[in-house]
Scaffold this motif. Structure first.
Motif, short mmCIF file in Angstrom:
data_model
loop_
_atom_site.label_atom_id
_atom_site.label_comp_id
_atom_site.label_asym_id
_atom_site.label_seq_id
_atom_site.Cartn_x
_atom_site.Cartn_y
_atom_site.Cartn_z
N LYS A 186 0.83 -1.21 0.00
CA LYS A 186 0.00 0.00 0.00
C LYS A 186 0.86 1.25 0.00
N ASN A 187 1.95 1.23 0.83
CA ASN A 187 2.86 2.39 0.87
C ASN A 187 3.53 2.60 -0.49
N ILE A 188 3.97 1.47 -1.10
CA ILE A 188 4.61 1.59 -2.42
C ILE A 188 3.63 2.18 -3.43
N THR A 189 2.41 1.72 -3.35
CA THR A 189 1.40 2.25 -4.26
C THR A 189 1.17 3.75 -4.04
N GLU A 190 1.16 4.15 -2.75
CA GLU A 190 1.00 5.58 -2.46
C GLU A 190 2.16 6.38 -2.99
N ASN A 191 3.42 5.86 -2.81
CA ASN A 191 4.59 6.57 -3.33
C ASN A 191 4.52 6.68 -4.85
N ILE A 192 4.11 5.58 -5.48
CA ILE A 192 3.98 5.64 -6.95
C ILE A 192 2.95 6.68 -7.35
N ASN A 193 1.88 6.75 -6.57
CA ASN A 193 0.87 7.78 -6.87
C ASN A 193 1.45 9.18 -6.70
N LYS A 194 2.30 9.36 -5.66
CA LYS A 194 2.91 10.67 -5.45
C LYS A 194 3.83 11.02 -6.61
N VAL A 195 4.67 10.03 -7.02
CA VAL A 195 5.57 10.28 -8.15
C VAL A 195 4.76 10.61 -9.40
N THR A 196 3.67 9.87 -9.57
CA THR A 196 2.82 10.13 -10.73
C THR A 196 2.24 11.54 -10.67
N ASP A 197 1.84 11.96 -9.44
CA ASP A 197 1.32 13.32 -9.29
C ASP A 197 2.39 14.35 -9.59
N SER A 198 3.66 14.06 -9.12
CA SER A 198 4.76 14.99 -9.39
C SER A 198 5.04 15.10 -10.88
N LEU A 199 5.05 13.94 -11.54
CA LEU A 199 5.27 13.96 -12.98
C LEU A 199 4.15 14.69 -13.70
N THR A 200 2.95 14.54 -13.14
CA THR A 200 1.82 15.25 -13.74
C THR A 200 1.97 16.76 -13.57
N ALA A 201 2.56 17.17 -12.40
CA ALA A 201 2.72 18.61 -12.14
C ALA A 201 3.82 19.23 -13.00
N VAL A 202 4.79 18.41 -13.47
CA VAL A 202 5.88 18.95 -14.29
C VAL A 202 5.31 19.47 -15.60
N ASP A 203 5.85 20.69 -15.97
CA ASP A 203 5.40 21.30 -17.22
C ASP A 203 6.30 20.82 -18.35
N PHE A 204 5.89 19.72 -18.96
CA PHE A 204 6.71 19.15 -20.03
C PHE A 204 6.72 20.05 -21.27
#
Length: 317
Positions: A216-234
């Motif tokens: 569950k923690n790994i999944t949450e971290n992956i979600n956080k990384v995904t959110d961070s990547l989503t926030a990056v202005d590519f």
């Protein structure tokens, strides 16, 4: 009046009463002179008999007088039914005379289905006839095709069982029994395996909880990384990369075109040769400084002059 005359008159009356009673019991009323006679023809009469009642809308209006065969060539074998209508109820020649059975336990009767269109029927007319199928006749007609199908199914089932008997010989039966035994043993093994798995799950329940929490923690971290990547202005990063590529292309274009000092340095052979010659002279100078440092750094109290510079090649000679 003599006794003989009285006896004769009494005998005649008795005979007349006997004849009238006999005909009355047969359904004939000799005293009724208003009766009408009609005929109707059927291929079969279905239990209709002489003296069977004739009804109109369920009300008895006459009786069957006689039944005889049709002897003409076209309709040979059909039955001509002559019936008497003693009621003066009028109906047309288009009326239908139907044979029906009031109940399964009684004989058939005639029913006049009256029609009031066209000319009135008169004594001696032949009317159209129909046969109303009884309940048992209708059931029989419907059961006949079903019976044929059942017989065909029974024949097929018989052949099927015969084939099964051929297949199920002793060897096949023994093989089936052994297969069933093996299947039962397999089921027992599966049950034992399920029990073992259940006990293993119970013993490692805590570890499974910890593993699930970590997952569950790994999944949450992956979600956080995904959110961070989503926030990056590519889009901005891609735009900057495109600008850098454009600048590099401009620089490459200028270098290839020969504009600027670097381009001239790269493209001009004379400049390259001059730099190479200067490098050689500088290398010789440094080498001479190492070999003859006094020639370049001189301290003299008496003012002695230093030796002139000689190239290394001249000195060797």
């Amino acid at each position: 009046m003599s006794k003989e005359l009285k006896t004769g008159i009494a005998a005649i009356l008795i005979i007349a009463i006997f004849i009238w009673g006999y005909n009355f019991l047969k359904g004939q009323n000799l005293l009724d002179s208003g009766k009408r006679v009609f005929k109707v023809e059927y291929p079969k009469i279905g239990g209709l008999s002489k003296s069977s009642p004739v009804t109109i809308n369920g009300f008895k209006v006459g009786k069957v007088d006689k039944i005889e065969f049709d002897i003409t060539d076209k309709k040979r074998g059909n039955l001509i039914v002559t019936f008497i209508v003693e009621n003066d109820f009028q109906f047309s020649k288009k009326s239908i005379v139907k044979i029906y059975s009031p109940n399964p336990l009684s004989n058939s009767s005639l029913a006049i289905v009256p029609s009031y269109e066209g000319d009135w029927a008169v004594s001696g007319d032949t009317l159209e006839g129909e046969i109303e199928e009884s309940l048992f006749t209708s059931i029989g007609e419907r059961l006949n095709p079903l019976q044929n199908k059942i017989e065909a199914v029974i024949v097929e089932a018989d052949s099927l069982f015969a084939n099964i008997n051929k297949i199920l010989n002793k060897k096949t039966v023994n093989s089936i029994n052994s297969s069933v035994t093996d299947l039962a043993a397999t089921i027992v093994n599966i049950k034992e395996t399920v029990k073992s798995v259940n006990s293993m799950v119970v013993d490692n329940q805590d570890n499974l909880k910890v593993t699930l929490e970590k997952t569950k923690n790994i999944t949450e971290n992956i979600n956080k990384v995904t959110d961070s990547l989503t926030a990056v202005d590519f889009k901005k990063i891609i735009a900057k990369a495109e600008n850098a590529v454009d600048n590099f292309n401009d620089l490459s274009t200028k270098l290839n075109s020969g504009d600027g000092t670097i381009a001239k340095l790269i493209n001009d052979k004379k400049m390259y040769n001059n730099l190479e010659a200067a490098t050689k002279e500088l290398e010789e100078l440094l080498r001479d400084i190492k070999l003859n440092p006094k020639r370049y750094v001189h301290f003299s109290i008496f003012g002695k002059n230093s030796d002139p510079f000689e190239a290394a090649e001249d000195k060797k000679e």
